[in-house]
Design a protein around this motif. Structure first.
Motif, PDB file in Angstrom:
ATOM      1  N   HIS A  10       0.931  -1.008  -0.032  1.00  0.00           N
ATOM      2  CA  HIS A  10      -0.062   0.223   0.151  1.00  0.00           C
ATOM      3  C   HIS A  10       0.826   1.243  -0.091  1.00  0.00           C
ATOM      4  O   HIS A  10       0.736   2.229  -0.701  1.00  0.00           O
ATOM      5  N   THR A  67      -3.954   0.134   5.480  1.00  0.00           N
ATOM      6  CA  THR A  67      -4.033  -1.237   5.166  1.00  0.00           C
ATOM      7  C   THR A  67      -5.054  -1.539   6.593  1.00  0.00           C
ATOM      8  O   THR A  67      -5.011  -1.225   7.442  1.00  0.00           O
ATOM      9  N   ARG A  68      -6.111  -2.385   5.765  1.00  0.00           N
ATOM     10  CA  ARG A  68      -7.200  -2.960   6.872  1.00  0.00           C
ATOM     11  C   ARG A  68      -7.109  -4.271   7.486  1.00  0.00           C
ATOM     12  O   ARG A  68      -7.202  -4.823   8.544  1.00  0.00           O
ATOM     13  N   LYS A  69      -6.553  -5.134   6.306  1.00  0.00           N
ATOM     14  CA  LYS A  69      -6.408  -6.630   6.616  1.00  0.00           C
ATOM     15  C   LYS A  69      -5.633  -7.101   5.366  1.00  0.00           C
ATOM     16  O   LYS A  69      -5.408  -6.649   4.229  1.00  0.00           O
ATOM     17  N   HIS A  80      -6.793  -5.614   1.808  1.00  0.00           N
ATOM     18  CA  HIS A  80      -7.809  -5.100   1.980  1.00  0.00           C
ATOM     19  C   HIS A  80      -7.581  -3.571   2.350  1.00  0.00           C
ATOM     20  O   HIS A  80      -6.541  -3.618   3.421  1.00  0.00           O
ATOM     21  N   SER A  81      -8.012  -2.468   2.024  1.00  0.00           N
ATOM     22  CA  SER A  81      -7.898  -1.392   2.377  1.00  0.00           C
ATOM     23  C   SER A  81      -8.713  -0.104   2.567  1.00  0.00           C
ATOM     24  O   SER A  81      -9.838  -0.369   1.788  1.00  0.00           O
ATOM     25  N   ARG A  82      -8.511   0.992   3.171  1.00  0.00           N
ATOM     26  CA  ARG A  82      -9.369   2.043   3.078  1.00  0.00           C
ATOM     27  C   ARG A  82      -8.680   3.103   2.501  1.00  0.00           C
ATOM     28  O   ARG A  82      -7.648   3.269   3.052  1.00  0.00           O
TER      29      ARG A  82
END
Length: 95
Positions: A10, A67-69, A80-82
């Protein structure tokens, strides 16, 4: 610079997008990778991903990614990100 571990992706993505470097962005993707550029839209393969990312770059954006996961299985990782994308400033011409 290639990522050495999924946690770096990311940051490299944000750096490349913010500097407008499509080739650096594409270097982050495997040939059969997929990208979800917006909810409900899927770009799979290098041609579709390049097209989706080129549309982002045309806005001359600034992106922040959190980064979320990360789910990793062997050599493959799903990230997975926001993210927040701010469109670049536009220049107005006056007569």
């Amino acid at each position: 610079m290639p990522a050495r571990k999924p946690e770096e992706i990311h940051g490299l993505f944000a750096d490349a997008l913010n500097s407008g470097e499509i080739d650096a962005l594409m270097a982050l993707y495997e040939p059969g990778a997929s990208l979800v550029p917006q909810p409900g839209q899927l770009a799979t393969g290098t041609q579709a991903i390049r097209q989706a990312l080129s549309a982002f770059l045309a806005m001359k954006p600034t992106i922040t990614v959190a980064t979320r996961k990360i789910v990793q299985a062997g050599d493959i990782a799903l990230l997975h990100s926001r993210w927040t994308l701010n469109e670049g400033a536009t220049t107005e011409k006056t007569p």
